[in-house]
Motif scaffolding. Structure first.
Motif, mmCIF file in Angstrom:
data_model
loop_
_atom_site.group_PDB
_atom_site.id
_atom_site.type_symbol
_atom_site.label_atom_id
_atom_site.label_comp_id
_atom_site.label_asym_id
_atom_site.label_seq_id
_atom_site.Cartn_x
_atom_site.Cartn_y
_atom_site.Cartn_z
ATOM 1 N N GLU A 142 -4.576 14.649 6.858
ATOM 2 C CA GLU A 142 -4.054 15.490 5.773
ATOM 3 C C GLU A 142 -5.116 15.796 4.720
ATOM 4 O O GLU A 142 -4.980 16.762 3.957
ATOM 5 N N GLN A 143 -6.179 14.989 4.651
ATOM 6 C CA GLN A 143 -7.229 15.213 3.661
ATOM 7 C C GLN A 143 -8.404 16.015 4.233
ATOM 8 O O GLN A 143 -9.407 16.225 3.562
ATOM 9 N N CYS A 144 -8.255 16.476 5.464
ATOM 10 C CA CYS A 144 -9.299 17.253 6.141
ATOM 11 C C CYS A 144 -8.892 18.722 6.144
ATOM 12 O O CYS A 144 -7.774 19.071 6.515
ATOM 13 N N THR A 145 -9.823 19.595 5.739
ATOM 14 C CA THR A 145 -9.515 21.023 5.687
ATOM 15 C C THR A 145 -10.096 21.796 6.868
ATOM 16 O O THR A 145 -9.827 22.981 7.019
ATOM 17 N N LYS A 223 -25.570 17.346 2.921
ATOM 18 C CA LYS A 223 -24.801 18.582 2.786
ATOM 19 C C LYS A 223 -25.454 19.715 3.560
ATOM 20 O O LYS A 223 -24.771 20.530 4.197
ATOM 21 N N LYS A 224 -26.782 19.764 3.547
ATOM 22 C CA LYS A 224 -27.511 20.817 4.240
ATOM 23 C C LYS A 224 -27.187 20.829 5.734
ATOM 24 O O LYS A 224 -26.944 21.891 6.323
ATOM 25 N N TYR A 225 -27.184 19.642 6.353
ATOM 26 C CA TYR A 225 -26.982 19.569 7.793
ATOM 27 C C TYR A 225 -25.496 19.507 8.185
ATOM 28 O O TYR A 225 -25.098 20.055 9.205
ATOM 29 N N SER A 226 -24.692 18.862 7.374
ATOM 30 C CA SER A 226 -23.281 18.690 7.746
ATOM 31 C C SER A 226 -22.490 19.986 7.670
ATOM 32 O O SER A 226 -21.439 20.117 8.314
ATOM 33 N N THR A 227 -22.971 20.956 6.907
ATOM 34 C CA THR A 227 -22.272 22.240 6.809
ATOM 35 C C THR A 227 -22.713 23.227 7.886
ATOM 36 O O THR A 227 -22.238 24.366 7.914
ATOM 37 N N PHE A 289 -17.058 6.294 0.432
ATOM 38 C CA PHE A 289 -18.169 6.982 1.106
ATOM 39 C C PHE A 289 -17.625 8.002 2.107
ATOM 40 O O PHE A 289 -18.162 9.104 2.238
ATOM 41 N N VAL A 290 -16.541 7.646 2.809
ATOM 42 C CA VAL A 290 -15.881 8.592 3.716
ATOM 43 C C VAL A 290 -15.436 9.822 2.946
ATOM 44 O O VAL A 290 -15.666 10.967 3.380
ATOM 45 N N GLN A 291 -14.820 9.604 1.802
ATOM 46 C CA GLN A 291 -14.347 10.720 0.983
ATOM 47 C C GLN A 291 -15.511 11.577 0.488
ATOM 48 O O GLN A 291 -15.448 12.815 0.497
ATOM 49 N N GLN A 292 -16.613 10.930 0.112
ATOM 50 C CA GLN A 292 -17.783 11.666 -0.364
ATOM 51 C C GLN A 292 -18.357 12.546 0.743
ATOM 52 O O GLN A 292 -18.657 13.729 0.504
ATOM 53 N N LEU A 293 -18.475 12.008 1.931
ATOM 54 C CA LEU A 293 -19.018 12.790 3.040
ATOM 55 C C LEU A 293 -18.091 13.940 3.417
ATOM 56 O O LEU A 293 -18.555 15.026 3.784
ATOM 57 N N ARG A 294 -16.795 13.714 3.333
ATOM 58 C CA ARG A 294 -15.844 14.780 3.671
ATOM 59 C C ARG A 294 -15.958 15.930 2.671
ATOM 60 O O ARG A 294 -15.917 17.110 3.042
ATOM 61 N N GLU A 295 -16.140 15.598 1.417
ATOM 62 C CA GLU A 295 -16.284 16.642 0.399
ATOM 63 C C GLU A 295 -17.618 17.378 0.561
ATOM 64 O O GLU A 295 -17.669 18.606 0.466
ATOM 65 N N LEU A 296 -18.686 16.637 0.824
ATOM 66 C CA LEU A 296 -19.998 17.260 0.978
ATOM 67 C C LEU A 296 -20.065 18.156 2.210
ATOM 68 O O LEU A 296 -20.775 19.167 2.226
ATOM 69 N N SER A 297 -19.324 17.804 3.257
ATOM 70 C CA SER A 297 -19.355 18.578 4.504
ATOM 71 C C SER A 297 -18.417 19.783 4.469
ATOM 72 O O SER A 297 -18.364 20.548 5.441
ATOM 73 N N GLY A 298 -17.682 19.936 3.413
ATOM 74 C CA GLY A 298 -16.759 21.058 3.313
ATOM 75 C C GLY A 298 -15.409 20.781 3.955
ATOM 76 O O GLY A 298 -14.716 21.718 4.364
ATOM 77 N N GLY A 299 -15.025 19.517 4.039
ATOM 78 C CA GLY A 299 -13.702 19.167 4.556
ATOM 79 C C GLY A 299 -13.647 18.917 6.045
ATOM 80 O O GLY A 299 -12.564 18.960 6.645
#
Length: 505
Positions: A142-145, A223-227, A289-299
């Motif tokens: 539910e927290q993944c876009t 963020k550069k690579y995860s997006t 940290f999971v939440q931070q990575l999810r936000e940095l990757s754009g969900g």
């Protein structure tokens, strides 16, 4: 032997020189014998190798036969059901499926079906027709876009560095054609991962590809690579089944300038990943940290991978999920039987929980904390055959990852030289000469066919069991040899009982 070699050797050398001088021909014979004798003298007086010291020159045969021992074992001794970690019959099945050849066998099983360790599927007399569509699973809570529709079976973590560039290209092209994902391993995203296949980017304790000069996590690089469009999921590696709590090892001989640039490390040195993460030190820190990575990757879906050890630590993570209301999108469970290119034998053989009890524990624990429906569980670690996949699902997994099976599809012969840079098939090496033997076009097709044919057999198995979907796969489908009644169970206890009674009397 040492004294005989030194005394008789010099006599033989002198005699051959005399004969050669007298007949004025064949000087190469005494020259060769002189060279061998000189080598033997060196062997006799060196102090590093006792065998060569006691058996000059002849001792080299021992080292030669030791070096080809795995090949001798495979070609001349090993039976179809022998071989570790994978027996010949399983490796052969992968080879045939990868080549898109018939994977049928003749004359019946070679397994001991009356053995108590035998495992099989309970078929139904009302079997169904297998589906042609290969199974897929949605990953993303539910927290993944940006949820991802993943294949049921995917390539597990193998870094560029551990595997060659051509191996990675072949895996990624095969993943693209088969529409399944390719886990990068903790070595970062290399150009050879970017052949169009979907990626699960693994972030290890060394933060390779997203680290600063001190080896700490770098949010901007991440963020550069995860997006990137190819990156569909992000996996935080807490531990690896073959060496949990140890950290990864990239031998210096494999750490080329190119690899060092990708990982942001110094080339030519052995790179050892830290045993744990510097970005967090407890369950709450991991989830943040999971939440931070999810936000940095754009969900995008973010999860973590671990081998179960201290069960209380996993329970603490579950407690913190409910406290913080932060839920990973998936958890990858790696069994202690998982593979690696290099690990101390004590870690490979004696640390970590095997996959089967680990999956059962994780599944029950997630249910106890009302978390099971919020995330996916991925099984990793020696999940090679279709039967292995269904067993993992029956024990609580939603999906499966495999590494060594896809290595076999690339041509790996289980030479057990992954840590030496001398892989004869060019899969697990950075030796340019050996890598040239791996044809990318052919191997990419084999990767694709292995994945497709394995899942097709999965469809056939659940249809044979009378099940309509993978949601219906559970432990009741399976049977074990220790569930059966055998003649020995009825006969021998009575005999032993009589013996005991007579002994008392």
């Amino acid at each position: 032997m040492r004294d005989k070699f030194l005394s008789w050797g010099i006599v033989l050398v002198i005699a051959t020189w005399i004969v050669a001088i007298l007949i004025k021909a064949h000087y190469w014979i005494p020259t060769l014998l002189s060279a061998i004798y000189a080598l033997g003298v060196y062997n006799a007086y060196q102090s590093k190798h006792a065998i060569l010291r006691n058996f000059p020159v002849l001792g080299y045969f021992r080292y030669f036969f030791e070096s080809i021992s795995p090949e001798m074992q495979q070609y001349f001794i090993e039976r179809e059901t022998d071989g570790k970690p994978f027996p010949r019959n399983q490796r052969s099945a992968v080879y045939r499926r990868a080549k898109n050849l018939s994977d049928t066998v003749a004359f019946g099983t070679q397994l001991e079906v009356n053995h108590r360790k035998y495992e099989g599927i309970k078929h139904s007399i009302y079997a169904k027709s297998p589906k042609e569509e290969l199974p897929r699973v949605w990953v993303g809570g539910e927290q993944c876009t940006q949820p991802y529709h993943a294949s049921l079976f995917n390539i597990s973590a193998m870094s560029f560095g551990a595997l060659s560039d051509r191996a990675q290209i072949s895996l990624n092209r095969g993943a693209k054609k088969g529409n399944f994902y390719h886990n990068t391993g903790e070595g970062g995203i290399s150009p050879y991962h970017l052949e169009g296949g979907d990626l699960c980017w693994q972030i290890g304790t060394g933060y390779f590809g997203c680290r600063d000069e001190e080896g700490k996590f770098n949010p901007e690089l991440f963020k550069k690579y995860s997006t990137m469009p190819n990156v569909k999921m992000v996996e935080i590696k807490l531990s690896q089944g073959a060496k949990p709590g140890h950290g990864g090892v990239l031998p210096g001989v494999k750490n080329t300038v190119e690899i060092a640039k990708i990982r942001h490390v110094t080339p030519g040195v052995t790179v050892i990943s830290p045993p744990s993460h510097s970005s967090f030190s407890d369950a709450a820190g991991l989830l943040k940290f999971v939440q931070q990575l999810r936000e940095l990757s754009g969900g995008k879906p973010v999860g973590f991978k671990l081998c179960i050890g201290d069960t209380k630590e996993f329970e603490d993570i579950c407690v913190q999920m409910n406290v913080l209301k932060i839920y990973p999108d998936f958890i990858t469970i790696d069994g202690a039987e998982g593979g690696t290119g290099a690990a101390p034998p004590e870690f490979s053989d004696g640390v970590g929980m095997p996959l089967e009890p680990a999956l059962i524990f994780v599944n029950r624990t997630l249910k106890n904390y009302n978390l099971r429906d919020k995330l996916r569980v991925i099984a990793s670690g020696k999940v090679l055959t279709s039967l292995d996949i269904l067993r993992a699902i029956a024990m609580g997994a939603d999906m499966c990852n495999n590494a060594r099976g896809f290595m076999f599809s690339l041509g790996c012969i289980q030479a057990l030289r992954c840590n030496s840079n001398n892989c004869p098939t060019g899969v697990a090496t950075q030796d340019k000469m050996l890598i040239k033997g791996l044809d990318v076009t052919d191997k990419a097709e084999r990767v694709y066919h292995f994945h497709k044919n394995t899942l097709h057999t999965c469809n056939e198995l659940i249809a044979a069991a009378g099940r309509s979907s993978y949601e219906e796969v559970d432990a009741t489908m399976f049977m074990r040899g220790d569930e059966f009644d055998h003649l020995a169970d009825l006969y021998f206890p009575d005999i032993l009982g009589n013996v005991k009674q007579k002994a008392r009397s």
